[in-house]
Motif scaffolding. Sequence first.
Motif, PDB file in Angstrom:
ATOM      1  N   ARG A  26      42.931  45.343  37.639  1.00  0.00           N
ATOM      2  CA  ARG A  26      42.508  44.381  38.810  1.00  0.00           C
ATOM      3  C   ARG A  26      43.735  43.741  39.587  1.00  0.00           C
ATOM      4  NH1 ARG A  26      38.906  42.857  34.697  1.00  0.00           N
ATOM      5  NH2 ARG A  26      39.684  40.809  34.600  1.00  0.00           N
ATOM      6  N   GLN A  48      44.917  46.282  41.958  1.00  0.00           N
ATOM      7  CA  GLN A  48      43.854  46.611  42.938  1.00  0.00           C
ATOM      8  C   GLN A  48      44.318  45.368  44.024  1.00  0.00           C
ATOM      9  OE1 GLN A  48      40.199  46.762  41.219  1.00  0.00           O
ATOM     10  NE2 GLN A  48      40.447  48.926  40.137  1.00  0.00           N
ATOM     11  N   ARG A  49      44.612  44.109  43.630  1.00  0.00           N
ATOM     12  CA  ARG A  49      44.811  43.097  44.233  1.00  0.00           C
ATOM     13  C   ARG A  49      46.209  42.932  44.928  1.00  0.00           C
ATOM     14  NH1 ARG A  49      41.899  38.898  40.072  1.00  0.00           N
ATOM     15  NH2 ARG A  49      39.858  39.736  40.296  1.00  0.00           N
ATOM     16  N   GLU A  50      46.950  44.004  44.566  1.00  0.00           N
ATOM     17  CA  GLU A  50      48.531  44.177  44.806  1.00  0.00           C
ATOM     18  C   GLU A  50      49.214  42.971  44.648  1.00  0.00           C
ATOM     19  OE1 GLU A  50      48.405  44.608  49.214  1.00  0.00           O
ATOM     20  OE2 GLU A  50      47.582  46.610  49.110  1.00  0.00           O
ATOM     21  N   GLY A  88      46.840  34.665  40.204  1.00  0.00           N
ATOM     22  CA  GLY A  88      45.716  35.247  40.822  1.00  0.00           C
ATOM     23  C   GLY A  88      45.534  36.724  39.881  1.00  0.00           C
ATOM     24  N   ASN A 102      40.993  35.543  36.687  1.00  0.00           N
ATOM     25  CA  ASN A 102      39.913  34.654  37.478  1.00  0.00           C
ATOM     26  C   ASN A 102      40.126  33.058  37.414  1.00  0.00           C
ATOM     27  OD1 ASN A 102      38.729  37.037  38.390  1.00  0.00           O
ATOM     28  ND2 ASN A 102      37.371  37.092  36.662  1.00  0.00           N
TER      29      ASN A 102
END
Length: 259
Positions: free
Chosen positions: A24, A27-29, A158, A161
């Motif tokens: 994840r 995916q969120r870079e 980040g 969560n």
Amino acid sequence: MRFDVVTLFPDFVRQCAAVGVVGRAQQRELLQVETWNPRDYATDNYRTVDGRTCGGGPGMVMLIDPLRAALKAMREAAAEPVHVIYLSPQGARLTQGRVEALAKLPRIGLLCGRYEGVDERLLAHEVDEELSIGDYVLSGGELGAAVIIDAVGRLQEGALNDAQSAQQDSFSDGLLDCPHYAKPVRHALGDVPEVLLSGDHAAIRRWRLKQALGRTWLRRPDLLVQRALDKESRALLEEFRREYAQSERERLANDAAEQ
């Protein structure tokens, strides 16, 4: 943060980094994971990356030139300086403190050995540190690299969560984590401790600290030796010890009665 992994098994590393928190985060870079295969930098027709160990003996050693070329390409692939780590059972033991320090770096290179290891001359000139994930030997450094990517990557802002999840993990404050419970409150295997249902945040904080201290005392007493306990912690640990001793006496009495 960017991870560059020099490995003969790039698919394995990419698959490990593609799932869960690290997946994840990519995916969120927040994370970037790249792989470099030394075979791509071998100069012979057989893409040779290993040779027999000098002095005789079993096993093969990873050669200098393919690894050095892969590391050179890795360093030139991005502008940030890269801190190169060799995964080795001879390295310093990986700890949460070291993980937290590594998490502050912009870029980490992970060199994964295979066979009998890597030519010592390359390690002396191209590696910044050696790290071990435990006192045992694996077939290669890929699992160690995956451990570092996960442990360090999850600390990136980040990535989780809830940022407090990392702050409450085992070892984050030098103690093991306290027990955790979820619903249902009543179950055949036992009930959730009443204090966790009380809504009294001070009492809950105190209970969690006592359990963390007690669990550390039971399972990893060496961590307490390294830690200076404040007055509250000393009192809570003594309270836990008394309760534990009483529960053990009751358990032994029940066992004797059943016999």
